[in-house]
Design a protein around this motif. Structure first.
Motif, short mmCIF file in Angstrom:
data_model
loop_
_atom_site.label_atom_id
_atom_site.label_comp_id
_atom_site.label_asym_id
_atom_site.label_seq_id
_atom_site.Cartn_x
_atom_site.Cartn_y
_atom_site.Cartn_z
N VAL A 202 0.78 -1.02 0.04
CA VAL A 202 0.02 0.03 0.21
C VAL A 202 0.63 1.15 0.02
CG1 VAL A 202 -2.07 1.35 1.42
CG2 VAL A 202 -2.02 -0.97 1.27
N MET A 203 0.24 2.03 -0.63
CA MET A 203 0.97 3.71 -0.99
C MET A 203 -0.18 4.32 -0.52
SD MET A 203 3.45 6.41 -1.28
CE MET A 203 4.19 5.43 -2.95
N PHE A 204 -0.24 5.28 0.89
CA PHE A 204 -1.35 6.40 1.08
C PHE A 204 -1.51 7.78 0.34
CE2 PHE A 204 -2.71 3.10 4.41
CZ PHE A 204 -3.72 3.55 4.53
N ARG A 205 -1.93 8.65 -0.78
CA ARG A 205 -2.09 9.61 -0.83
C ARG A 205 -2.64 11.06 -0.81
NH1 ARG A 205 0.84 9.18 -6.46
NH2 ARG A 205 2.07 9.04 -5.38
N PHE A 206 -2.56 11.16 0.78
CA PHE A 206 -3.86 11.73 0.79
C PHE A 206 -3.63 13.80 0.29
CE2 PHE A 206 -3.20 9.44 4.89
CZ PHE A 206 -4.20 8.67 4.74
N THR A 207 -4.91 14.12 0.17
CA THR A 207 -5.31 15.47 -0.57
C THR A 207 -5.51 16.48 0.72
OG1 THR A 207 -6.50 14.21 -2.37
CG2 THR A 207 -6.72 16.20 -2.25
#
Length: 430
Positions: free
Chosen positions: A283-288
């Motif tokens: 998993v890679m999280f990418r938060f706006t």
């Protein structure tokens, strides 16, 4: 665009004594639909003061617009009335354009008109030029087209295909997976909402209601070679969390690596991290996180979490041992984007993507003086001239990446930023 077919023109007239539509200039519904879409939103009123047999009115109905039609000829009014009374349905999706086919004059550098030593450039030649240029647009060729003793050649811009920027999703993923039609965050600039309204019959008012898709939620998943992003048209919210967790577990259990994207709520993100802890290597999280100023966030993203919560979620993910990254797109507070980058940098393990707001006037519903004021401000804050200093400051920073629209705007200043397709899977440990 082809003329209206006989079947299309006469649809709905079966109950008339004369069953044919004998109006001399019946337009294709597809053409009028395109024009209506370009000039109005769902629920607006479309006025056609010379409506003829009613094609514009049919297109308006199919697209969810109200309409007023006027015509001086009673016989055509009657045809229009019958068509509107008996024809219903939705418009089919437009077919994709042929790959590589040139469709716009802007794709050409110039057109060259060469004399063969005889005639002058007269009205006869000029009147034929639009048709000749049209042929060149549809069948690009380096071979000159002859017309009345002249030769006309279209010079295509160099590396046309290479200059085309990928859209927002293609920078990061080959496929987006979503389980909801709608998003309760209800961001004013949301591309997914605008597309859902324009193409899929949704409404602006219904978008925040989050209609879950049971087929996607119950679906079984296999491992894919594609870069997968989840979700791409909505966020992980209290109303979608359980379904999101269910689908994520299935995707990860099948062996997929995932880019998980959202405007994060720390409590939900912490819960999700615990639920998928066995798969953290996938998993890679990418938060706006688009601004630090909560007044700005509250206007553009009215139901999304405040800045402090999004930053906390970034910290939580890092502490839980997951890789994380940030999307500063769209920049909602461009003058202070440097402060935002530096405040998030210590808590970000991978990268930050920076981008301006796209198609502001098309996507934002301008329904008040305040909205008009904010639209003007966001457009003035993200001109190519104002974006350049941000790029120059961070262009050598390995953590900062530039979204496609940012790269496109800076090309106006002859600043070339290499394509930045992100295969984040290479940076997620095995």
């Amino acid at each position: 665009m082809p003329k209206a077919s006989k079947k299309e023109k006469n649809a709905g007239l079966q109950n008339r004594e004369k069953q044919n539509n004998n109006h001399p200039t019946v337009k294709p519904i597809k053409l009028m639909s395109y024009l209506i879409t370009m000039g109005s939103r769902e629920g607006d009123i479309v006025l056609d003061p010379f409506c003829g047999s009613g094609t514009t009115l049919l297109a308006a109905r199919f697209l969810g617009r109200k309409f007023i039609g006027i015509d001086i000829e009673e016989k055509y009014y009657e045809i229009a009335h019958e068509r509107l009374k008996n024809v219903s349905g939705r418009l089919p999706k437009p077919e994709p354009l042929a790959s590589g086919k040139i469709q716009r004059l802007s794709d050409f550098k110039s057109f060259e008109l060469q004399s063969q030593g005889g005639p002058i450039l007269n009205g006869s030649v000029l009147s034929k030029l639009p048709a000749i240029i049209g042929k060149i647009l549809n069948n690009p060729s380096t071979v000159p087209t002859e017309i009345d003793g002249f030769k006309i050649t279209g010079h295509k811009k160099q590396n046309l295909e290479q200059k085309k920027e990928p859209d927002n999703v293609q920078d990061w993923a080959d496929k987006g997976i979503n389980i909801s039609r709608g998003c309760s965050n209800d961001c004013r600039y949301c591309y997914a909402r605008e597309e859902s309204v324009r193409r899929h019959g949704n409404t602006v008012e219904n978008w925040p209601k989050e209609e879950l898709n049971p087929k996607i939620i119950s679906k079984g998943w296999r491992i894919s070679s594609k870069r997968l992003m989840f979700p791409s048209t909505h966020d992980i919210t209290p109303g979608t969390y359980d379904a999101c967790e269910t689908v994520l577990k299935k995707l990860l259990k099948a062996g997929n690596k995932l880019l998980v994207v959202s405007k994060p709520r720390p409590d939900l993100i912490e819960k999700l991290c615990d639920a998928i802890a066995p798969y953290k290597s996938q998993v890679m999280f990418r938060f706006t996180i688009t601004a630090m100023d909560n007044n700005v966030l509250g206007f553009w993203e009215p139901n999304a979490p405040p800045y402090e919560d999004r930053k906390k979620a970034l910290v939580v993910v890092k502490e839980k041992g997951f890789r994380n990254s940030v999307s500063i797109e769209p920049m909602l507070d461009s003058p202070n984007v440097g402060d935002l980058i530096e405040d998030l940098r210590p808590h970000t393990t991978d990268c930050m993507w920076v981008g301006p707001m796209k198609m502001v006037k098309k996507r934002v519903v301008n329904d008040s003086p305040q909205v008009e004021k904010e639209i003007v401000k966001i457009i003035s804050d993200q001109t190519h001239v104002k974006l350049l200093p941000i790029y120059m400051k961070y262009k050598d920073d390995p953590m900062i990446k530039w979204k496609g629209h940012y790269r496109k705007l800076l090309r106006k200043l002859r600043v070339e930023i290499p394509p930045q397709k992100d295969d984040w899977r290479d940076r997620v440990p095995e």
